[in-house]
Design a protein around this motif. Structure first.
Motif, mmCIF file in Angstrom:
data_model
loop_
_atom_site.group_PDB
_atom_site.id
_atom_site.type_symbol
_atom_site.label_atom_id
_atom_site.label_comp_id
_atom_site.label_asym_id
_atom_site.label_seq_id
_atom_site.Cartn_x
_atom_site.Cartn_y
_atom_site.Cartn_z
ATOM 1 N N PRO A 10 5.321 -2.403 19.269
ATOM 2 C CA PRO A 10 5.624 -3.633 18.535
ATOM 3 C C PRO A 10 7.056 -3.575 18.022
ATOM 4 C CG PRO A 10 4.297 -2.154 17.191
ATOM 5 C CD PRO A 10 4.375 -1.532 18.554
ATOM 6 N N ARG A 11 7.649 -4.755 17.802
ATOM 7 C CA ARG A 11 9.015 -4.744 17.293
ATOM 8 C C ARG A 11 9.061 -4.678 15.767
ATOM 9 N NH1 ARG A 11 12.511 -9.087 20.486
ATOM 10 N NH2 ARG A 11 10.688 -10.424 20.277
ATOM 11 N N VAL A 12 7.931 -5.085 15.158
ATOM 12 C CA VAL A 12 7.907 -5.136 13.695
ATOM 13 C C VAL A 12 6.619 -4.497 13.171
ATOM 14 C CG1 VAL A 12 7.825 -6.685 11.697
ATOM 15 C CG2 VAL A 12 9.276 -7.252 13.668
ATOM 16 N N LEU A 13 6.756 -3.672 12.136
ATOM 17 C CA LEU A 13 5.582 -3.157 11.435
ATOM 18 C C LEU A 13 5.547 -3.831 10.068
ATOM 19 C CD1 LEU A 13 6.028 0.663 12.172
ATOM 20 C CD2 LEU A 13 4.540 -0.963 13.377
ATOM 21 N N ARG A 14 4.443 -4.496 9.784
ATOM 22 C CA ARG A 14 4.320 -5.122 8.462
ATOM 23 C C ARG A 14 3.491 -4.167 7.609
ATOM 24 N NH1 ARG A 14 3.756 -11.464 8.064
ATOM 25 N NH2 ARG A 14 5.996 -11.179 8.456
ATOM 26 N N VAL A 15 4.078 -3.672 6.523
ATOM 27 C CA VAL A 15 3.418 -2.588 5.784
ATOM 28 C C VAL A 15 3.112 -2.986 4.345
ATOM 29 C CG1 VAL A 15 4.682 -0.891 7.179
ATOM 30 C CG2 VAL A 15 5.480 -1.433 4.874
ATOM 31 N N ALA A 16 2.116 -2.318 3.785
ATOM 32 C CA ALA A 16 1.780 -2.459 2.364
ATOM 33 C C ALA A 16 2.411 -1.290 1.618
ATOM 34 C CB ALA A 16 0.268 -2.446 2.179
ATOM 35 N N VAL A 17 3.106 -1.594 0.560
ATOM 36 C CA VAL A 17 3.796 -0.593 -0.253
ATOM 37 C C VAL A 17 3.154 -0.613 -1.641
ATOM 38 C CG1 VAL A 17 6.060 0.094 -1.150
ATOM 39 C CG2 VAL A 17 5.902 -1.107 1.034
ATOM 40 N N PRO A 18 2.967 0.556 -2.255
ATOM 41 C CA PRO A 18 2.346 0.553 -3.587
ATOM 42 C C PRO A 18 3.273 -0.012 -4.663
ATOM 43 C CG PRO A 18 2.930 2.786 -2.935
ATOM 44 C CD PRO A 18 3.177 1.922 -1.754
ATOM 45 N N THR A 19 3.325 -1.304 -4.758
ATOM 46 C CA THR A 19 4.086 -1.971 -5.821
ATOM 47 C C THR A 19 3.195 -3.062 -6.385
ATOM 48 O OG1 THR A 19 4.911 -3.817 -4.528
ATOM 49 C CG2 THR A 19 6.190 -1.771 -4.435
ATOM 50 N N PRO A 20 3.557 -3.572 -7.564
ATOM 51 C CA PRO A 20 2.773 -4.685 -8.115
ATOM 52 C C PRO A 20 3.044 -5.997 -7.386
ATOM 53 C CG PRO A 20 4.332 -3.771 -9.748
ATOM 54 C CD PRO A 20 4.586 -3.089 -8.456
ATOM 55 N N LEU A 21 3.943 -6.000 -6.406
ATOM 56 C CA LEU A 21 4.259 -7.262 -5.734
ATOM 57 C C LEU A 21 3.154 -7.626 -4.748
ATOM 58 C CD1 LEU A 21 7.997 -6.436 -5.068
ATOM 59 C CD2 LEU A 21 7.043 -7.908 -6.875
ATOM 60 N N ARG A 22 2.784 -8.885 -4.776
ATOM 61 C CA ARG A 22 1.711 -9.342 -3.903
ATOM 62 C C ARG A 22 2.255 -9.759 -2.552
ATOM 63 N NH1 ARG A 22 -2.820 -10.475 -7.267
ATOM 64 N NH2 ARG A 22 -1.999 -10.028 -9.341
ATOM 65 N N ARG A 23 2.908 -8.871 -1.862
ATOM 66 C CA ARG A 23 3.405 -9.234 -0.538
ATOM 67 C C ARG A 23 3.566 -7.969 0.288
ATOM 68 N NH1 ARG A 23 9.778 -9.561 -0.490
ATOM 69 N NH2 ARG A 23 9.156 -8.998 1.619
ATOM 70 N N LEU A 24 3.690 -8.181 1.592
ATOM 71 C CA LEU A 24 3.901 -7.064 2.510
ATOM 72 C C LEU A 24 5.377 -7.039 2.901
ATOM 73 C CD1 LEU A 24 0.700 -7.667 4.672
ATOM 74 C CD2 LEU A 24 1.004 -6.069 2.759
ATOM 75 N N PHE A 25 5.796 -5.932 3.510
ATOM 76 C CA PHE A 25 7.207 -5.767 3.848
ATOM 77 C C PHE A 25 7.344 -5.394 5.322
ATOM 78 C CE2 PHE A 25 6.657 -5.084 -0.605
ATOM 79 C CZ PHE A 25 7.745 -5.723 -1.186
ATOM 80 N N ASP A 26 8.375 -5.937 5.958
ATOM 81 C CA ASP A 26 8.575 -5.680 7.387
ATOM 82 C C ASP A 26 9.590 -4.567 7.623
ATOM 83 O OD1 ASP A 26 6.808 -7.644 7.873
ATOM 84 O OD2 ASP A 26 8.244 -9.137 8.599
ATOM 85 N N TYR A 27 9.271 -3.717 8.593
ATOM 86 C CA TYR A 27 10.173 -2.634 9.011
ATOM 87 C C TYR A 27 10.169 -2.587 10.540
ATOM 88 C CZ TYR A 27 10.337 -0.798 4.249
ATOM 89 O OH TYR A 27 10.550 -0.662 2.909
#
Ligand code: ADP
Ligand code: ZN
Ligand code: ZN
Length: 747
Positions: A10-27
């Motif tokens: 895949p070109r993008v990994l959408r990951v969950a990071v342990p933060t209080p933010l309610r969103r995922l992050f792309d790498y």
């Protein structure tokens, strides 16, 4: 599993990071892909701001909202294969249901070492074996070291060795193991974690099961009817009716079919005694998960269950997040117990997650209790749960009735009135034991000035400071602030300062003075700070002989105290007129649990309940007709008042060092939400903001907003709207707030 050798990464990994933010992050993926290819559920190490974090891949995609060139690559993958599917499902369910950020939910649901990025592969487990000279030696030769002798005897019963975790769980120490190694009686071995856990012979049981009585057999048969479908049962059995024996035989059947059993017990219920009962019965590994484990032991246990090697796992609240390779049954013992609800951060209820999880797996669920929660009783009465009853104790004596004792106008010593002290004396004279239950630790609930009426208030909370004598101090049980006990009244200078009311220390002192010839054991959080202090006292008490036990609810639950024939409740009134709508339910459960300690073996028991309100209708109903009758009555009251389980609640808690700031924010949230609810025509009531029952705590002001609805989905919509509003509102970002779905207390 996707075939990574052919499909392009895949070109993008959408990951969950342990933060209080309610969103995922792309790498972007790193150059080297995991051997099984990129998949959701794989842990990765990512650069996040200036730090590195352990994240979990949630999606593999080919596009991002950002330009691909702007994405950073992940630093490395940590798992060759995804974390277990069922664990992943449960985390997603939990985050959605409790409206908690997914990254933080996943993080909380992992053992600490996995959160920190420890690898899962190639771990070693340590175990201990008796050497030939250890087999030959006479254990009596170790009489200067009685614990070592006991340890050696235990290890001899396990010719294939015992893992460290199992040894420590029996309150033995590493030092004792090392001493035996030093004497050449025991040796340490390392075995790879993949070693098989099942006995070769196929016989599961190390000791025969008890023949069940009629009710137990009927309950077991009912649960047994369908072992391969979701099948929730409420096992409603008086204390001592043999629920545990039913669990044991159910687990036997499940393990016999090659499946795993997960048993959740309250924090206070996972005693070495409970564990020993399971370990004695089964020849397969019984893994225990509780707060006393080291991080390494916890990871070992987690792996043993996740890999399927350990067929039986017993644990407290957070054990609900243990992955099961072959789920077979989930049992929640003492399902009404408050410790299943986490009261901070991720505010989940392990019993409710157990229901969801059993449903997801399609396996039976057993909720056991002598005093089921009103929620579970309601489900049973609607037919959602099968209602199985055990009405008789396995021993000869029926549970003792509560005798109400009127406290009004009677002189008290250490909280006890003369006829009760007389009953204690008679019981001790007969050679039996007495349990005195008092739900306040410390010497006295507070210190008062008899000249001017001054009371020792906490400077930081709307609360009184508790007087302690061992060691002497005033302590606030809400913020933990301490100060020395004053010699004179800070307000008027008078030296006439007196303790007001009684706590465990004072009752202990009084009883020790009244009965100098009898040992008095105090059991509360202060007296049991040392890990094995509690067990040592209990072992002493179980040997028999007259003694007095004075303690808080630590004593109330689960412990088998065969020689206690009199239980005294010093004051039953705290729950009667509390503002919290669940207070009565919880205090009735506690009273019945305490009462259940009386007369568990060969002698009948008596329970004396001191009260200032012996004409209170709820207390009378409980005393005269028992918990089930009271529960029915409380359910009718809840229905009339539109409270759970007839409606669903969520609570927004807000706190700020400044009262006006908290109030303005809460009022803003309430009005925004009300407007939105009206627009959408949702059937959700928004009540408040109101001050929390203790408004000022640790010098911060606490307010709350309550949401109520008879539609679960609408309540969730409203909560989701509320969190979105809070996160988008600048003032809210500075305040502390939290959302509690299905709150158990309104404090
Ligand atoms: P509960 O879990 O309901 O409080 P337990 O399972 O601890 O009850 O049982 C109480 C006591 O009765 C235990 O000492 C247990 O060994 C004994 N007991 C349970 N079932 C039987 C049975 N069928 N026959 C004989 N004794 C039993
Ligand atoms: Zn004074
Ligand atoms: Zn305080």
């Amino acid at each position: 599993m996707p075939d990574s050798s052919r499909s392009p990464p895949p070109r993008v990994l959408r990951v969950a990071v342990p933060t209080p933010l309610r969103r995922l992050f792309d790498y972007r993926p790193c150059r080297e892909a995991p051997p099984g290819g990129w998949q959701p559920g794989i842990r990765v190490r990512v650069p996040f701001g200036r730090r590195q974090m352990v994240a979990i891949v949630m999606e593999c995609r080919d596009d991002s909202d950002l330009a691909l060139a702007d994405l950073k690559p992940v630093d490395a993958w940590l798992d060759a294969a995804p974390l277990p599917e069922d664990w992943f499902w449960l985390c997603r369910f939990t985050a959605r249901y409790y409206q908690h950020p997914l990254g933080d939910t996943l993080h909380q649901a992992l053992p600490v070492l996995l959160r920190q990025g420890r690898s899962l592969a190639g771990r070693i487990r340590e175990q201990w074996l008796v050497t030939p000279s250890g087999q030959a030696v006479d254990a009596a030769r170790l009489k200067r070291a009685p614990r070592q002798a006991e340890l050696l005897t235990m290890l001899r019963q396990h010719p294939h060795g015992l893992p460290t975790q199992a040894v420590l769980a029996q309150s033995f120490t590493r030092e004792q193991l090392q001493s035996l190694v030093g004497k050449g009686l025991v040796e340490r071995q390392e075995a790879p974690l993949t070693a098989a856990g099942l006995p070769a012979s196929g016989n599961l049981l190390a000791e025969p099961a008890l023949p069940l009585n009629r009710e137990q057999a009927a309950a077991l048969a009912a649960i047994h009817e369908r072992l391969d479908a979701f099948h929730p049962c409420l096992l409603h059995g008086v204390t001592g009716s043999g629920k545990t024996e039913v669990y044991l035989q159910l687990i036997e059947a499940v393990v016999d079919r090659g499946r795993q059993a997960l048993l959740l017990v309250p924090e206070i219920g996972l005693t070495p005694q409970t564990l020993a009962r399971f370990r004695q019965r089964f020849r397969v590994p019984v893994v225990a998960l509780h707060s006393g484990l080291t991080d390494n032991e916890r990871l070992d246990a987690w792996e043993a269950v996740a890999s399927g090697r350990a067929p039986i796992v017993i644990g407290t609240r957070s054990a609900i997040f243990t992955p099961l390779a072959r789920p077979g049954v989930i049992i929640v013992d003492e399902e009404h117990d408050g410790s299943f609800k986490q009261h901070e951060g991720l505010r989940y209820h392990a019993r409710d997650l157990a229901v969801a999880r059993a449903h997801h797996h399609g396996i039976p669920l057993v909720l056991g209790s002598a005093t089921p929660s009103l929620e579970s009783l309601h489900h049973a009465s609607r037919g959602d749960y099968r209602h199985l009853r055990l009405t008789r104790r396995a021993s000869r004596h029926a549970p003792a009735r509560l005798e109400l004792v009127d406290l009004r106008g009677r002189p008290r010593q250490g909280g006890l009135i003369p006829p009760v002290i007389e009953a204690i004396r008679e019981t001790l004279d007969a050679g039996h034991q007495v349990l005195v239950f008092i739900n306040r630790r410390g010497f006295a609930p507070t210190l008062a000035c008899h000249a001017c009426g001054w009371l020792a208030d906490c400077d930081h909370c709307d609360a009184r400071m508790t007087l302690h004598r061992q060691p002497p101090m005033l302590a606030c049980h809400h913020c933990d602030k301490r100060r020395p006990v004053p010699d004179a009244c800070p307000a008027c200078g008078s030296a006439d300062l007196r303790p007001l009311g009684s706590g465990t220390e004072r009752t202990e002192e009084t009883l020790a003075a009244l009965f100098p010839q009898v040992p008095v054991h105090r059991i509360d959080r202060d007296s049991t700070r040392r890990r094995d202090a509690f067990e040592t006292v209990l072992n002493d008490v179980r040997r028999g002989g007259p003694c007095l036990l004075v303690g808080t609810q630590m004593l109330a639950k689960g412990h088998h105290l065969p020689h206690v024939t009199l239980v005294v409740v010093v004051n039953a009134d705290s729950g009667l007129y509390a503002s919290d709508f669940r207070a009565l339910e919880h205090s009735a459960q506690l009273l019945v649990q305490v009462a259940g300690r009386a007369g568990r073996s060969s002698h009948p028991g008596r329970v004396l309940v001191q009260t200032l309100h012996d004409d209170d209708p709820h207390l009378r109903l409980l005393a005269q007709q028992g918990y089930d009758a009271l529960a029915e009555h409380l359910l009718a009251e809840r229905r009339a008042a539109g409270l759970p389980p007839f409606r669903f609640l969520a609570l927004l808690r807000l706190e700020s060092p400044r009262e006006e700031a908290a109030l303005a924010l809460a009022a803003g949230a309430a009005s925004a939400l009300r407007e939105w609810l009206k627009e959408r025509e949702l059937r959700v009531d928004c009540l408040g903001p109101v001050p929390a029952p203790m408004e000022r705590r640790q010098n911060r002001y606490h307010l709350q907003l309550m949401l109520a609805s008879d539609r679960r989905s609408q309540l969730h919509e409203a909560c989701s709207r509320l969190t979105t509003w809070m996160e988008a509102t600048p003032g809210a970002r500075r305040a502390r707030w939290s959302l509690d779905i299905d709150p158990q207390t309104l404090g």
